[in-house]
Scaffold this motif. Structure first.
Motif, PDB file in Angstrom:
ATOM      1  N   ALA A  96      10.103  11.765  -5.148  1.00 48.44           N
ATOM      2  CA  ALA A  96       9.732  10.760  -5.180  1.00 48.44           C
ATOM      3  C   ALA A  96      10.557   9.807  -4.290  1.00 48.44           C
ATOM      4  O   ALA A  96       9.005   9.833  -3.602  1.00 48.44           O
ATOM      5  N   VAL A  97      10.818   9.505  -4.246  1.00 52.38           N
ATOM      6  CA  VAL A  97      12.337   8.728  -3.582  1.00 52.38           C
ATOM      7  C   VAL A  97      11.858   8.687  -1.895  1.00 52.38           C
ATOM      8  O   VAL A  97      11.364   7.529  -1.815  1.00 52.38           O
ATOM      9  N   LEU A  98      12.813   9.669  -1.574  1.00 56.96           N
ATOM     10  CA  LEU A  98      12.006  10.214  -0.758  1.00 56.96           C
ATOM     11  C   LEU A  98      10.325  10.248   0.185  1.00 56.96           C
ATOM     12  O   LEU A  98      10.637   9.927   1.064  1.00 56.96           O
ATOM     13  N   GLY A  99       9.909  10.919  -0.747  1.00 58.64           N
ATOM     14  CA  GLY A  99       8.425  11.050  -0.617  1.00 58.64           C
ATOM     15  C   GLY A  99       7.624   9.124  -0.204  1.00 58.64           C
ATOM     16  O   GLY A  99       7.286   8.937   0.741  1.00 58.64           O
ATOM     17  N   MET A 100       7.910   8.521  -1.361  1.00 57.75           N
ATOM     18  CA  MET A 100       8.184   6.964  -1.067  1.00 57.75           C
ATOM     19  C   MET A 100       9.082   6.422   0.387  1.00 57.75           C
ATOM     20  O   MET A 100       7.001   5.546   1.046  1.00 57.75           O
ATOM     21  N   PHE A 101       9.579   6.854   1.030  1.00 57.21           N
ATOM     22  CA  PHE A 101      10.008   6.375   1.894  1.00 57.21           C
ATOM     23  C   PHE A 101       9.007   7.227   3.042  1.00 57.21           C
ATOM     24  O   PHE A 101       9.174   6.293   3.820  1.00 57.21           O
ATOM     25  N   ALA A 102       9.295   8.057   3.069  1.00 56.39           N
ATOM     26  CA  ALA A 102       7.929   8.821   4.286  1.00 56.39           C
ATOM     27  C   ALA A 102       6.390   8.224   4.136  1.00 56.39           C
ATOM     28  O   ALA A 102       6.145   8.023   5.488  1.00 56.39           O
ATOM     29  N   VAL A 103       6.056   7.470   3.639  1.00 54.54           N
ATOM     30  CA  VAL A 103       5.065   6.859   3.208  1.00 54.54           C
ATOM     31  C   VAL A 103       4.627   5.197   3.874  1.00 54.54           C
ATOM     32  O   VAL A 103       4.184   5.142   4.020  1.00 54.54           O
ATOM     33  N   HIS A 104       5.698   5.091   3.000  1.00 53.56           N
ATOM     34  CA  HIS A 104       6.150   3.592   3.612  1.00 53.56           C
ATOM     35  C   HIS A 104       6.629   3.442   5.335  1.00 53.56           C
ATOM     36  O   HIS A 104       6.480   2.369   5.582  1.00 53.56           O
ATOM     37  N   GLY A 152       7.309   6.038   7.582  1.00 58.09           N
ATOM     38  CA  GLY A 152       7.110   6.571   8.317  1.00 58.09           C
ATOM     39  C   GLY A 152       5.703   6.971   8.860  1.00 58.09           C
ATOM     40  O   GLY A 152       4.609   6.008   9.001  1.00 58.09           O
ATOM     41  N   PRO A 153       5.835   8.126  10.474  1.00 54.83           N
ATOM     42  CA  PRO A 153       4.319   7.492  10.894  1.00 54.83           C
ATOM     43  C   PRO A 153       3.538   7.776   9.999  1.00 54.83           C
ATOM     44  O   PRO A 153       3.101   8.959   8.909  1.00 54.83           O
ATOM     45  N   GLY A 154       2.241   8.023  10.477  1.00 56.77           N
ATOM     46  CA  GLY A 154       0.940   8.150  10.074  1.00 56.77           C
ATOM     47  C   GLY A 154       1.104   9.916   9.747  1.00 56.77           C
ATOM     48  O   GLY A 154       1.356  10.526  10.221  1.00 56.77           O
ATOM     49  N   PRO A 155       0.502   9.686   8.551  1.00 53.04           N
ATOM     50  CA  PRO A 155       0.321  11.666   8.336  1.00 53.04           C
ATOM     51  C   PRO A 155      -0.573  12.392   8.328  1.00 53.04           C
ATOM     52  O   PRO A 155      -1.715  12.033   8.843  1.00 53.04           O
ATOM     53  N   TYR A 198       2.731  17.692   7.807  1.00 51.94           N
ATOM     54  CA  TYR A 198       2.678  18.305   7.051  1.00 51.94           C
ATOM     55  C   TYR A 198       3.596  17.173   5.873  1.00 51.94           C
ATOM     56  O   TYR A 198       3.452  17.676   4.379  1.00 51.94           O
ATOM     57  N   LEU A 199       4.992  17.704   5.653  1.00 52.30           N
ATOM     58  CA  LEU A 199       5.793  16.912   4.991  1.00 52.30           C
ATOM     59  C   LEU A 199       5.429  15.458   4.490  1.00 52.30           C
ATOM     60  O   LEU A 199       5.183  14.861   3.438  1.00 52.30           O
ATOM     61  N   LEU A 200       4.637  14.842   5.362  1.00 53.97           N
ATOM     62  CA  LEU A 200       3.805  13.154   5.362  1.00 53.97           C
ATOM     63  C   LEU A 200       2.240  13.608   4.099  1.00 53.97           C
ATOM     64  O   LEU A 200       2.433  12.446   3.499  1.00 53.97           O
ATOM     65  N   VAL A 201       1.650  14.451   4.218  1.00 55.65           N
ATOM     66  CA  VAL A 201       0.489  15.015   3.982  1.00 55.65           C
ATOM     67  C   VAL A 201       1.177  15.175   2.903  1.00 55.65           C
ATOM     68  O   VAL A 201       0.385  14.929   1.846  1.00 55.65           O
ATOM     69  N   ALA A 202       1.838  15.965   2.556  1.00 58.55           N
ATOM     70  CA  ALA A 202       2.454  15.989   1.088  1.00 58.55           C
ATOM     71  C   ALA A 202       2.469  14.642   0.258  1.00 58.55           C
ATOM     72  O   ALA A 202       2.761  14.701  -0.956  1.00 58.55           O
ATOM     73  N   ALA A 203       3.708  14.231   0.772  1.00 57.74           N
ATOM     74  CA  ALA A 203       3.923  13.081   0.285  1.00 57.74           C
ATOM     75  C   ALA A 203       2.810  11.550   0.053  1.00 57.74           C
ATOM     76  O   ALA A 203       2.492  11.381  -1.014  1.00 57.74           O
TER      77      ALA A 203
END
Length: 469
Positions: free
Chosen positions: A91-99, A101-104, A111-116
């Motif tokens: 979940a922490v790595l998913g949080m970083f992806a949304v905070h 990372g590029p737009g999903p 798709y990794l960003l969409v999942a997060a």
């Protein structure tokens, strides 16, 4: 989460209190996590000051993953359940992806960003509830504190400190919607439910999945939020007047980015899951993986069918033409409206409650998100039973055990040199740095209470006093 004896595991923070409200305090703060809507720049009002992402919080204690034989591998130094900490690390790595990372985008690695997107805060919140129950296992009833002060003092202290920390971080405008103040309220609200029997708690959790979003939908217009505007986070400056205090309370309970009305169901669902079985048992872990998958398919699948087969999308477009005409020019008007607020859907049509888009917090999204969390707990628990699996999960376990510290540090960095970061390279740097620093921290402080993480340790000491290694 920490665990002692054969009865189960308790979170490191939960250990700060023995039972009752005190137990909830510890479990919640140190094992809870944070997560939140997309970049604050897409939100409205104060929350839109930044531009880097969604908010999450997590925390934990310590533990080196050891080998498992029949029972789920635990992290040494605290008896934490490695599989559960690993889920928090994910979940922490998913949080970083949304905070950062590029737009999903639904293509390739996107798709990794969409999942997060939208699932990290839900996962953190569900894990907080799960940890609350784990913290109560194995406690001798004769040792439980008596009296109001003994039961509530640790909970109140931890919640107050967590709220202050959240308000201060939000005041820095890090570009994320800081969730910590909301978590403080979750733990207070969860305390009465911690005393329910397993069947009753499961029934209440199931009811809340529908009742919470419906209550938010009905009360939104009462407070002036019929079509948009929800999704703010409280800041310290809001507490300088009585009117501001009223706004803060309203945001925490109903109109904020992570209101109790739509996020407490995750806490209750996590508590119910922990009560229904010991995830260290292979059969229980397997059932959780299967139940979670079924719930996720039911939630997201029902929303897809309603939207694409049974005409809900067309009904929503008609509603948008009347109440949100400015969104009609967008490529996807439905998405445009949903992006205008977080934590709830507009109260302009009951059909909104049939979507399951990120941060909509409808009954179907809540069911789907809770299912993902349940499945991940089961799968990681199964993987951690074997030595190879435990070693593979080890980096995630360490990160998940110190998720609250990782959250606070990342928010400070986003308020400073990394403000506005949004790229794959930024996500890689944040993730690699967090994994490396948490591993190094627990190596250096392996024989000290500080191994649980600096922020976790401060909260624990504040509620319990001096803590021995």
């Amino acid at each position: 989460m920490s665990g002692t004896g054969h009865a189960g595991a308790a979170t490191d923070v939960a250990a700060a209190a023995t039972t009752g409200a005190g137990t909830v305090a510890g479990a919640g703060t140190d094992t809870a996590a944070a997560g939140g809507p997309p970049r604050a720049g897409t939100a409205t009002g104060r929350a839109s000051a930044g531009g880097a992402g969604e908010d999450r919080k997590g925390s934990g204690g310590s533990g080196r993953a050891g080998g498992g034989t029949g029972n789920e591998t635990r992290a040494a130094g605290g008896g934490r359940l490695a599989g559960v900490d690993a889920v928090r690390g994910i979940a922490v790595l998913g949080m970083f992806a949304v905070h950062v990372g590029p737009g999903p985008q639904p293509e390739g690695a996107g798709y990794l960003l969409v999942a997060a997107d939208g699932r990290a805060p839900a996962l953190f919140t569900l894990l907080a509830g799960y940890s609350i129950v784990l913290a109560q296992r194995g406690i001798d009833p004769a040792l439980q504190p008596t009296g109001w002060a003994a039961r509530w003092r640790p909970l109140l202290i931890r919640s107050a400190l967590l709220a202050v920390l959240g308000l201060c971080l939000a005041s820095l405008w890090p570009g994320i919607l800081v969730i910590l103040a909301f978590f403080a309220v979750y733990f207070l609200a969860a305390e009465p439910f911690a005393r329910l029997s397993a069947p009753v708690l499961a029934a209440v959790a199931g009811l809340s999945v529908a009742a919470g979003p419906v209550l938010s939908f009905l009360l939104g217009p009462v407070f002036g939020y019929e079509s948009s505007g929800r999704g703010l986070v409280p800041e310290a400056a809001d507490l300088t007047s009585w009117s501001g205090l009223g706004v803060v309370l309203c945001e925490l309970l109903l109109t904020g980015a992570y209101p109790v009305a739509t996020y407490l169901p995750y806490v209750l669902a996590g508590m119910a899951l922990a009560r229904l079985g010991d995830v260290r048992e292979k059969a229980v872990a397997l059932r959780m993986a299967l139940w979670g998958t079924a719930a996720a398919l039911a939630g997201y699948g029902s929303a897809w069918l309603a939207t694409h087969v049974f005409g809900v999308r067309q009904r929503l477009l008609e509603t948008i033409a009347v109440h949100h005409p400015e969104a009609l020019a967008a490529v996807d008007p439905v998405q445009e409206v949903l992006r205008s607020q977080f934590g709830a859907v507009p109260s302009t049509s009951w059909y909104w409650l049939l979507v399951a888009d990120p941060y909509s917090q409808t009954p179907l999204e809540t069911l789907g998100n809770a299912g993902v969390g349940c499945a991940l707990i089961g799968l990681c628990a199964l993987a951690a039973r074997k030595g190879a699996g435990a070693r593979l999960l080890r980096p995630l376990t360490v990160l998940g055990a110190m998720a609250l510290s990782a959250y606070v540090v990342h928010a400070l960095v986003l308020a400073g040199p990394a403000h506005g970061a949004a790229s794959w390279s930024a996500w890689i740097v944040f993730s690699a740095t967090a994994l490396a620093l948490t591993w190094a921290w627990q190596r250096v402080w392996a024989d000290s209470p500080l191994r649980r993480g600096p922020v976790e340790h401060v909260l624990r000491v504040a509620a319990r006093g001096r803590v021995r290694a």
